[in-house]
Design a protein around this motif. Structure first.
Motif, short mmCIF file in Angstrom:
data_model
loop_
_atom_site.label_atom_id
_atom_site.label_comp_id
_atom_site.label_asym_id
_atom_site.label_seq_id
_atom_site.Cartn_x
_atom_site.Cartn_y
_atom_site.Cartn_z
N PRO A 21 0.81 -1.41 0.46
CA PRO A 21 -0.02 -0.35 -0.25
C PRO A 21 0.59 1.31 0.04
CG PRO A 21 -0.77 -1.65 1.69
CD PRO A 21 0.98 -2.43 1.52
N LEU A 22 0.88 2.25 -0.83
CA LEU A 22 1.47 2.98 -0.94
C LEU A 22 1.78 4.13 0.53
CD1 LEU A 22 2.98 4.25 -3.16
CD2 LEU A 22 0.75 6.38 -3.36
N ALA A 23 0.84 3.34 0.85
CA ALA A 23 0.60 4.79 2.39
C ALA A 23 1.59 4.01 3.26
CB ALA A 23 -0.28 4.53 2.98
N ASP A 24 1.89 2.62 3.34
CA ASP A 24 3.10 2.13 3.80
C ASP A 24 3.92 2.30 3.50
OD1 ASP A 24 1.32 1.36 5.44
OD2 ASP A 24 0.74 -0.69 4.99
N PHE A 25 4.44 2.96 2.01
CA PHE A 25 5.43 2.76 1.38
C PHE A 25 6.23 4.21 2.81
CE2 PHE A 25 8.75 3.62 -2.26
CZ PHE A 25 9.01 2.17 -2.34
N GLN A 26 7.19 4.19 2.92
CA GLN A 26 7.63 4.63 3.93
C GLN A 26 9.04 5.46 3.63
OE1 GLN A 26 5.99 6.03 6.34
NE2 GLN A 26 4.14 4.74 6.29
N ARG A 27 9.59 5.32 2.52
CA ARG A 27 10.88 5.50 1.63
C ARG A 27 11.02 7.05 1.04
NH1 ARG A 27 12.11 0.12 2.14
NH2 ARG A 27 12.01 -0.42 0.31
N THR A 28 11.31 7.71 1.19
CA THR A 28 11.74 8.63 -0.53
C THR A 28 11.23 8.11 -1.38
OG1 THR A 28 12.20 10.57 1.06
CG2 THR A 28 12.37 10.50 -1.69
N VAL A 29 10.24 8.47 -2.41
CA VAL A 29 10.67 7.32 -3.74
C VAL A 29 10.93 8.17 -4.89
CG1 VAL A 29 9.14 6.78 -5.84
CG2 VAL A 29 7.76 6.63 -2.73
N ASP A 30 12.21 7.51 -5.43
CA ASP A 30 12.74 8.17 -6.47
C ASP A 30 11.91 8.19 -8.02
OD1 ASP A 30 15.26 9.36 -4.13
OD2 ASP A 30 15.29 6.41 -4.70
N LEU A 31 11.58 7.08 -8.33
CA LEU A 31 11.34 6.71 -9.52
C LEU A 31 9.74 5.82 -8.97
CD1 LEU A 31 11.12 6.74 -12.69
CD2 LEU A 31 12.82 4.31 -12.60
N VAL A 32 8.77 6.72 -10.10
CA VAL A 32 7.41 5.85 -10.17
C VAL A 32 7.08 5.47 -10.96
CG1 VAL A 32 5.06 6.09 -10.04
CG2 VAL A 32 6.50 7.07 -8.19
N ILE A 33 7.22 4.39 -11.25
CA ILE A 33 7.10 3.92 -13.06
C ILE A 33 4.93 3.75 -13.30
CG2 ILE A 33 7.06 1.94 -14.84
CD1 ILE A 33 9.78 2.01 -13.83
N VAL A 34 4.62 3.89 -14.64
CA VAL A 34 2.91 3.18 -14.53
C VAL A 34 2.88 2.36 -15.84
CG1 VAL A 34 0.07 4.41 -14.46
CG2 VAL A 34 2.62 5.41 -13.09
N PRO A 35 2.83 1.72 -15.22
CA PRO A 35 3.19 0.12 -16.80
C PRO A 35 1.24 -0.03 -17.28
CG PRO A 35 2.70 -1.09 -14.53
CD PRO A 35 3.07 0.50 -14.13
N ALA A 36 1.44 -0.11 -18.40
CA ALA A 36 0.19 -0.18 -19.31
C ALA A 36 -1.32 -0.93 -18.29
CB ALA A 36 -0.09 -1.16 -20.32
N VAL A 37 -2.11 -0.60 -18.61
CA VAL A 37 -3.85 -1.11 -18.32
C VAL A 37 -4.31 -2.40 -19.41
CG1 VAL A 37 -4.05 0.16 -16.50
CG2 VAL A 37 -4.96 0.34 -18.24
N GLN A 38 -4.82 -2.86 -19.11
CA GLN A 38 -5.57 -3.90 -20.21
C GLN A 38 -6.34 -3.71 -21.08
OE1 GLN A 38 -3.41 -6.65 -20.74
NE2 GLN A 38 -3.82 -7.42 -22.49
N VAL A 39 -6.59 -2.34 -21.37
CA VAL A 39 -7.16 -1.48 -22.27
C VAL A 39 -6.92 -0.25 -23.49
CG1 VAL A 39 -9.32 -0.23 -21.57
CG2 VAL A 39 -8.25 -0.58 -19.94
N LEU A 40 -7.49 -1.76 -24.71
CA LEU A 40 -6.85 -1.20 -26.22
C LEU A 40 -7.56 0.03 -26.70
CD1 LEU A 40 -5.85 -4.42 -27.31
CD2 LEU A 40 -4.14 -3.23 -26.12
N GLN A 41 -9.17 -0.41 -26.19
CA GLN A 41 -9.69 0.96 -27.20
C GLN A 41 -9.64 2.09 -25.96
OE1 GLN A 41 -11.16 0.36 -30.08
NE2 GLN A 41 -10.10 -2.04 -29.77
N ALA A 42 -9.43 3.49 -27.41
CA ALA A 42 -9.20 4.50 -26.83
C ALA A 42 -10.53 5.22 -25.89
CB ALA A 42 -8.95 5.21 -27.84
N ASP A 43 -11.41 4.72 -26.01
CA ASP A 43 -12.68 5.54 -25.77
C ASP A 43 -12.81 4.65 -24.36
OD1 ASP A 43 -13.29 7.16 -27.94
OD2 ASP A 43 -15.08 5.39 -28.32
N ALA A 44 -13.13 3.44 -23.95
CA ALA A 44 -12.70 2.56 -22.69
C ALA A 44 -11.67 3.16 -21.95
CB ALA A 44 -12.87 1.41 -22.95
N LEU A 45 -10.11 3.67 -22.47
CA LEU A 45 -9.23 4.12 -21.79
C LEU A 45 -10.01 5.33 -21.08
CD1 LEU A 45 -6.49 3.16 -21.00
CD2 LEU A 45 -5.81 4.85 -23.12
#
Length: 325
Positions: A63-87
């Motif tokens: 849980p992000l609330a429990d991630f106490q250390r300073t975050v140097d880098l945040v990576i957001v991978p894809a979600v399994q949604v291919l259609q633009a409108d749904a995304l």
């Protein structure tokens, strides 16, 4: 360096795995180079203690609330949604607001940000890409451009770096994204990691883009695309094409620039190059014959376009048969 890979329900299994494997491999081989960087401490984080992947796998998360250390880098991978409108519906839904607020807050706190494929929409929706250049999956470029006009989208690029933010294109480019983030600290380690993973660095998405898919979001651009295919072998002027469509050349210029980020002439060249690539890879036609079929007076023009727009010679295109065939 502390890395938070921010996962949401529906996270794409391949994208998440590619990022995790790249950093794990880099950590595993770092002692093989001189002056290695400190290892990466990578955690999959979320708003809760688990997420369900796009393929239905339950992934334990911190849980992000429990991630106490300073975050140097945040990576957001894809979600399994291919259609633009749904995304767009997903990222704009009120349920996504806590995720977007967290991304914006981490950015304000000084974290570097990265995303690939459909994950780039979370960065854009949070506002952290405003005023920056970015890329996304090639088929999502028109929607991205319309929804986020303050972002300079360049969907032809595989990777785009702008200050503390790095974006990447379609699914397989998660690996390129991770390697580029490793290279920011140690080019030698990134090169070694890519060898262990048998991965190369892609410089462009353009050769994969399908013009008729790009044109789907705008009826005028789609009509123009079909007209070009019907007149593929002709040496026509853009003014003549516009006249056939009952519009002015300036109107056509505005439409293609707004929808797909390129001029009518460049779009015509992309359509012709796609067809030429198909012919070169699937027929024994000479280069001169291919050039004629796609509307160029001589093979020299086609060769020049491949070098300028693809960074490859025709011989390289012809030799690069699809590996799964």
């Amino acid at each position: 360096m502390d890395v938070a890979v921010f996962a949401v329900n529906g996270v794409a299994d391949f994208g998440l795995s590619a990022v995790l494997e790249a950093f794990s491999t880099a950590n595993g081989v770092r002692d093989q180079i001189e002056n290695p960087p400190e290892p990466w401490r990578v955690r999959v984080v979320a708003l809760g203690d688990s997420v369900e992947s796009g393929r239905g796998h339950v992934i334990p998360t911190t849980p992000l609330a429990d991630f106490q250390r300073t975050v140097d880098l945040v990576i957001v991978p894809a979600v399994q949604v291919l259609q633009a409108d749904a995304l767009v519906e997903l990222v704009s839904d009120p349920s996504s607001r806590p995720v977007l607020d967290r991304i914006a807050g981490l950015s304000r706190a000084g974290a570097s940000l990265a995303a690939a494929c459909t994950g780039t929409f979370f960065l854009a929706e949070s506002g952290v890409l405003d005023g920056l250049c970015a890329t996304t999956s090639w088929w999502l470029g028109p929607t991205f451009r319309r929804r986020y006009p303050r972002v300079a989208v360049e969907e032809g690029r595989a990777l785009c770096r702008a200050g503390r933010v790095t974006t990447a294109g379609a699914a397989l480019l998660h690996l390129d994204l991770a390697l580029s983030l490793i290279a920011a600290r140690s080019p030698a380690l990134a090169e070694l990691t890519s060898r262990y993973m048998a991965a190369g660095s892609s410089r462009t998405q353009s050769e994969y883009a399908i013009p008729e898919v790009l044109a789907r979001g705008d009826s005028l651009v789609a009509t123009f695309e079909r007209w070009v295919r019907d007149h593929m072998a002709d040496q026509f002027q853009i003014t003549a094409a516009a006249r056939s469509l009952g519009i002015t050349a300036r109107s056509l210029q505005r439409a293609t620039r707004a929808e797909i980020g390129m001029s009518p002439r460049d779009f015509v060249d992309e359509i012709r190059l796609q067809r030429a690539t198909q012919l070169l890879r699937t027929t024994p036609l000479t280069v001169e014959a291919v050039a004629t079929k796609v509307g160029y007076l001589n093979a020299g023009t086609l060769r020049s376009l491949f070098r300028r727009r693809r960074g490859r010679t025709i011989a390289e295109v012809r030799a690069s048969m699809l590996s799964w065939e």
